[in-house]
Each structure stands twice: as C-alpha cells, then as structure tokens.
Design a protein around this motif. Structure first.
Motif, PDB file in Angstrom:
ATOM      1  N   TRP A   1      50.460  42.994  30.841  1.00 40.85           N
ATOM      2  CA  TRP A   1      49.223  43.513  30.255  1.00 40.85           C
ATOM      3  C   TRP A   1      48.715  44.732  31.027  1.00 40.85           C
ATOM      4  O   TRP A   1      48.342  45.737  30.448  1.00 40.85           O
ATOM      5  CB  TRP A   1      48.175  42.396  30.244  1.00 40.85           C
ATOM      6  N   ALA A   2      48.705  44.651  32.357  1.00 42.84           N
ATOM      7  CA  ALA A   2      48.173  45.733  33.182  1.00 42.84           C
ATOM      8  C   ALA A   2      49.009  47.002  33.101  1.00 42.84           C
ATOM      9  O   ALA A   2      48.484  48.103  33.215  1.00 42.84           O
ATOM     10  CB  ALA A   2      48.069  45.272  34.636  1.00 42.84           C
ATOM     11  N   HIS A   3      50.309  46.855  32.896  1.00 44.34           N
ATOM     12  CA  HIS A   3      51.198  48.015  32.850  1.00 44.34           C
ATOM     13  C   HIS A   3      51.514  48.482  31.428  1.00 44.34           C
ATOM     14  O   HIS A   3      52.378  49.333  31.239  1.00 44.34           O
ATOM     15  CB  HIS A   3      52.482  47.719  33.615  1.00 44.34           C
ATOM     16  N   ASP A   4      50.823  47.952  30.451  1.00 43.93           N
ATOM     17  CA  ASP A   4      51.015  48.360  29.054  1.00 43.93           C
ATOM     18  C   ASP A   4      50.669  49.837  28.913  1.00 43.93           C
ATOM     19  O   ASP A   4      49.569  50.267  29.266  1.00 43.93           O
ATOM     20  CB  ASP A   4      50.122  47.513  28.148  1.00 43.93           C
ATOM     21  N   SER A   5      51.586  50.629  28.406  1.00 47.19           N
ATOM     22  CA  SER A   5      51.365  52.071  28.277  1.00 47.19           C
ATOM     23  C   SER A   5      50.248  52.404  27.289  1.00 47.19           C
ATOM     24  O   SER A   5      49.719  53.520  27.311  1.00 47.19           O
ATOM     25  CB  SER A   5      52.665  52.773  27.865  1.00 47.19           C
ATOM     26  N   ALA A   6      49.875  51.473  26.453  1.00 46.30           N
ATOM     27  CA  ALA A   6      48.792  51.711  25.496  1.00 46.30           C
ATOM     28  C   ALA A   6      47.409  51.573  26.155  1.00 46.30           C
ATOM     29  O   ALA A   6      46.410  51.971  25.570  1.00 46.30           O
ATOM     30  CB  ALA A   6      48.895  50.737  24.329  1.00 46.30           C
ATOM     31  N   ARG A   7      47.368  51.047  27.382  1.00 42.72           N
ATOM     32  CA  ARG A   7      46.090  50.878  28.076  1.00 42.72           C
ATOM     33  C   ARG A   7      45.597  52.220  28.575  1.00 42.72           C
ATOM     34  O   ARG A   7      46.314  52.972  29.192  1.00 42.72           O
ATOM     35  CB  ARG A   7      46.243  49.938  29.273  1.00 42.72           C
ATOM     36  N   SER A   8      44.335  52.508  28.349  1.00 41.48           N
ATOM     37  CA  SER A   8      43.755  53.747  28.852  1.00 41.48           C
ATOM     38  C   SER A   8      42.859  53.510  30.059  1.00 41.48           C
ATOM     39  O   SER A   8      42.537  54.431  30.792  1.00 41.48           O
ATOM     40  CB  SER A   8      42.946  54.435  27.754  1.00 41.48           C
ATOM     41  N   ASP A   9      42.471  52.268  30.293  1.00 42.95           N
ATOM     42  CA  ASP A   9      41.605  51.982  31.430  1.00 42.95           C
ATOM     43  C   ASP A   9      42.426  51.586  32.649  1.00 42.95           C
ATOM     44  O   ASP A   9      43.610  51.320  32.559  1.00 42.95           O
ATOM     45  CB  ASP A   9      40.579  50.905  31.084  1.00 42.95           C
ATOM     46  N   ARG A  10      41.780  51.577  33.790  1.00 36.84           N
ATOM     47  CA  ARG A  10      42.435  51.246  35.048  1.00 36.84           C
ATOM     48  C   ARG A  10      42.266  49.761  35.337  1.00 36.84           C
ATOM     49  O   ARG A  10      41.246  49.168  34.993  1.00 36.84           O
ATOM     50  CB  ARG A  10      41.826  52.071  36.175  1.00 36.84           C
ATOM     51  N   VAL A  11      43.264  49.176  35.968  1.00 37.90           N
ATOM     52  CA  VAL A  11      43.242  47.749  36.276  1.00 37.90           C
ATOM     53  C   VAL A  11      43.439  47.569  37.774  1.00 37.90           C
ATOM     54  O   VAL A  11      44.405  48.065  38.347  1.00 37.90           O
ATOM     55  CB  VAL A  11      44.363  46.999  35.512  1.00 37.90           C
ATOM     56  N   ALA A  12      42.517  46.867  38.406  1.00 37.46           N
ATOM     57  CA  ALA A  12      42.645  46.503  39.817  1.00 37.46           C
ATOM     58  C   ALA A  12      43.140  45.058  39.882  1.00 37.46           C
ATOM     59  O   ALA A  12      42.663  44.199  39.144  1.00 37.46           O
ATOM     60  CB  ALA A  12      41.299  46.633  40.522  1.00 37.46           C
ATOM     61  N   TRP A  13      44.071  44.801  40.759  1.00 38.88           N
ATOM     62  CA  TRP A  13      44.689  43.477  40.869  1.00 38.88           C
ATOM     63  C   TRP A  13      44.230  42.829  42.169  1.00 38.88           C
ATOM     64  O   TRP A  13      44.399  43.378  43.243  1.00 38.88           O
ATOM     65  CB  TRP A  13      46.202  43.651  40.887  1.00 38.88           C
ATOM     66  N   LEU A  14      43.671  41.639  42.071  1.00 42.88           N
ATOM     67  CA  LEU A  14      43.209  40.897  43.237  1.00 42.88           C
ATOM     68  C   LEU A  14      43.697  39.462  43.125  1.00 42.88           C
ATOM     69  O   LEU A  14      43.401  38.772  42.155  1.00 42.88           O
ATOM     70  CB  LEU A  14      41.675  40.916  43.313  1.00 42.88           C
ATOM     71  N   SER A  15      44.476  39.040  44.104  1.00 44.73           N
ATOM     72  CA  SER A  15      44.924  37.649  44.173  1.00 44.73           C
ATOM     73  C   SER A  15      44.336  37.036  45.434  1.00 44.73           C
ATOM     74  O   SER A  15      44.447  37.613  46.513  1.00 44.73           O
ATOM     75  CB  SER A  15      46.449  37.564  44.241  1.00 44.73           C
ATOM     76  N   ILE A  16      43.710  35.897  45.287  1.00 37.04           N
ATOM     77  CA  ILE A  16      43.119  35.220  46.434  1.00 37.04           C
ATOM     78  C   ILE A  16      43.499  33.749  46.424  1.00 37.04           C
ATOM     79  O   ILE A  16      43.904  33.210  45.394  1.00 37.04           O
ATOM     80  CB  ILE A  16      41.579  35.375  46.471  1.00 37.04           C
ATOM     81  N   ASP A  17      43.372  33.123  47.580  1.00 42.24           N
ATOM     82  CA  ASP A  17      43.583  31.682  47.659  1.00 42.24           C
ATOM     83  C   ASP A  17      42.553  31.094  48.616  1.00 42.24           C
ATOM     84  O   ASP A  17      41.639  31.785  49.065  1.00 42.24           O
ATOM     85  CB  ASP A  17      45.017  31.344  48.072  1.00 42.24           C
ATOM     86  N   GLU A  18      42.697  29.833  48.947  1.00 38.61           N
ATOM     87  CA  GLU A  18      41.710  29.136  49.758  1.00 38.61           C
ATOM     88  C   GLU A  18      41.489  29.790  51.113  1.00 38.61           C
ATOM     89  O   GLU A  18      40.391  29.741  51.671  1.00 38.61           O
ATOM     90  CB  GLU A  18      42.114  27.669  49.968  1.00 38.61           C
ATOM     91  N   ALA A  19      42.517  30.408  51.678  1.00 37.55           N
ATOM     92  CA  ALA A  19      42.409  31.016  53.002  1.00 37.55           C
ATOM     93  C   ALA A  19      41.561  32.289  52.983  1.00 37.55           C
ATOM     94  O   ALA A  19      41.193  32.801  54.029  1.00 37.55           O
ATOM     95  CB  ALA A  19      43.801  31.331  53.539  1.00 37.55           C
ATOM     96  N   ASP A  20      41.249  32.790  51.807  1.00 41.87           N
ATOM     97  CA  ASP A  20      40.507  34.047  51.683  1.00 41.87           C
ATOM     98  C   ASP A  20      39.010  33.825  51.497  1.00 41.87           C
ATOM     99  O   ASP A  20      38.304  34.683  50.977  1.00 41.87           O
ATOM    100  CB  ASP A  20      41.057  34.865  50.519  1.00 41.87           C
ATOM    101  N   ASP A  21      38.495  32.694  51.952  1.00 36.77           N
ATOM    102  CA  ASP A  21      37.080  32.399  51.759  1.00 36.77           C
ATOM    103  C   ASP A  21      36.192  32.976  52.859  1.00 36.77           C
ATOM    104  O   ASP A  21      34.980  32.856  52.811  1.00 36.77           O
ATOM    105  CB  ASP A  21      36.846  30.898  51.607  1.00 36.77           C
ATOM    106  N   GLU A  22      36.775  33.637  53.846  1.00 35.40           N
ATOM    107  CA  GLU A  22      35.997  34.324  54.871  1.00 35.40           C
ATOM    108  C   GLU A  22      35.511  35.640  54.259  1.00 35.40           C
ATOM    109  O   GLU A  22      36.288  36.384  53.654  1.00 35.40           O
ATOM    110  CB  GLU A  22      36.869  34.558  56.106  1.00 35.40           C
ATOM    111  N   LEU A  23      34.214  35.927  54.352  1.00 38.50           N
ATOM    112  CA  LEU A  23      33.604  37.030  53.606  1.00 38.50           C
ATOM    113  C   LEU A  23      34.200  38.402  53.894  1.00 38.50           C
ATOM    114  O   LEU A  23      34.456  39.170  52.961  1.00 38.50           O
ATOM    115  CB  LEU A  23      32.093  37.064  53.840  1.00 38.50           C
ATOM    116  N   VAL A  24      34.403  38.741  55.149  1.00 37.62           N
ATOM    117  CA  VAL A  24      34.952  40.067  55.445  1.00 37.62           C
ATOM    118  C   VAL A  24      36.366  40.187  54.893  1.00 37.62           C
ATOM    119  O   VAL A  24      36.732  41.215  54.301  1.00 37.62           O
ATOM    120  CB  VAL A  24      34.900  40.371  56.957  1.00 37.62           C
TER     121      VAL A  24
END
Length: 114
Positions: A31-54
């Motif tokens: 979906w993100a790499h569809d050539s018909a897309r004109s908007d920008r897509v930011a990809w963020l993957s997180i898990d339980e270890a990423d609960d520290e705010l900084v």
C-alpha cells in the motif's frame, strides 16, 4: 482491504493489528509503495520495549523525518539536547514547525470529537 487503508475524510489514522505471519507488513508495504499514491507515508513499528518516552518519540520523529524532514528535524534534535523536559521541547518544536510550514501539516495534529 485498500479501502480501509485509504480511510475517509474523518479518519486520519488506521491501526493494523493481527497475529504474526498474517501479512501485515506485506499489506502495508504494498500500500505504501503504490505508485498511484500521491501522499507521503511514514512507517513506525513499535513493540513493548518501546514504551520509554524518549525512545518512542525518537522512533516516531525519525519516521516522520523520512517523509517531512522540514517538520521533524528540530524536534528530533531537541530530544538529544540537555534540558529539563526533552519531550516537551521536542513536541513544541514539532508543533511550531507544523504551524510555520506552508503545507497543511496542522491537519495531522488536530483532533475531531463526535
């Protein structure tokens, strides 16, 4: 499924949740790499270890920096600057950049109540 990913005018965020191996990454990458897309897509993957705010804000701003460096650069730098409240400074920098930008970034940060 793409109709759900495209959303609607009232929806700014779509969360995809499924067990491991069900094709979430493949679906979203296609979906993100569809050539018909004109908007920008930011990809963020997180898990339980990423609960520290900084750490969380560093990952979020780094993903945003990939599609809108003019928006995220100062905020990302603020996270590593010594200070009393790096998150507060970073969020303020992000909002200031969004407000000052000629692009319509502020619609990303607004909320709708029903």
């Amino acid at each position: 499924m793409n109709r759900y990913l495209e959303g609607s005018p009232g929806h700014r965020l779509t969360v995809v949740i499924a067990p491991a191996g069900w094709g979430k990454t493949t679906l979203l990458s296609t979906w993100a790499h569809d050539s018909a897309r004109s908007d920008r897509v930011a990809w963020l993957s997180i898990d339980e270890a990423d609960d520290e705010l900084v750490r969380f804000w560093t990952y979020l701003l780094a993903a945003l920096h990939g599609v809108a460096p003019e928006l995220a650069s100062d905020a990302l730098s603020a996270l590593s600057a010594p200070g009393l409240d790096p998150i507060g400074i970073a969020v303020e920098a992000l909002l200031n950049a969004a407000t000052a930008s000629p692009e319509a970034f502020m619609s990303w940060f607004s909320t709708t109540t029903t």
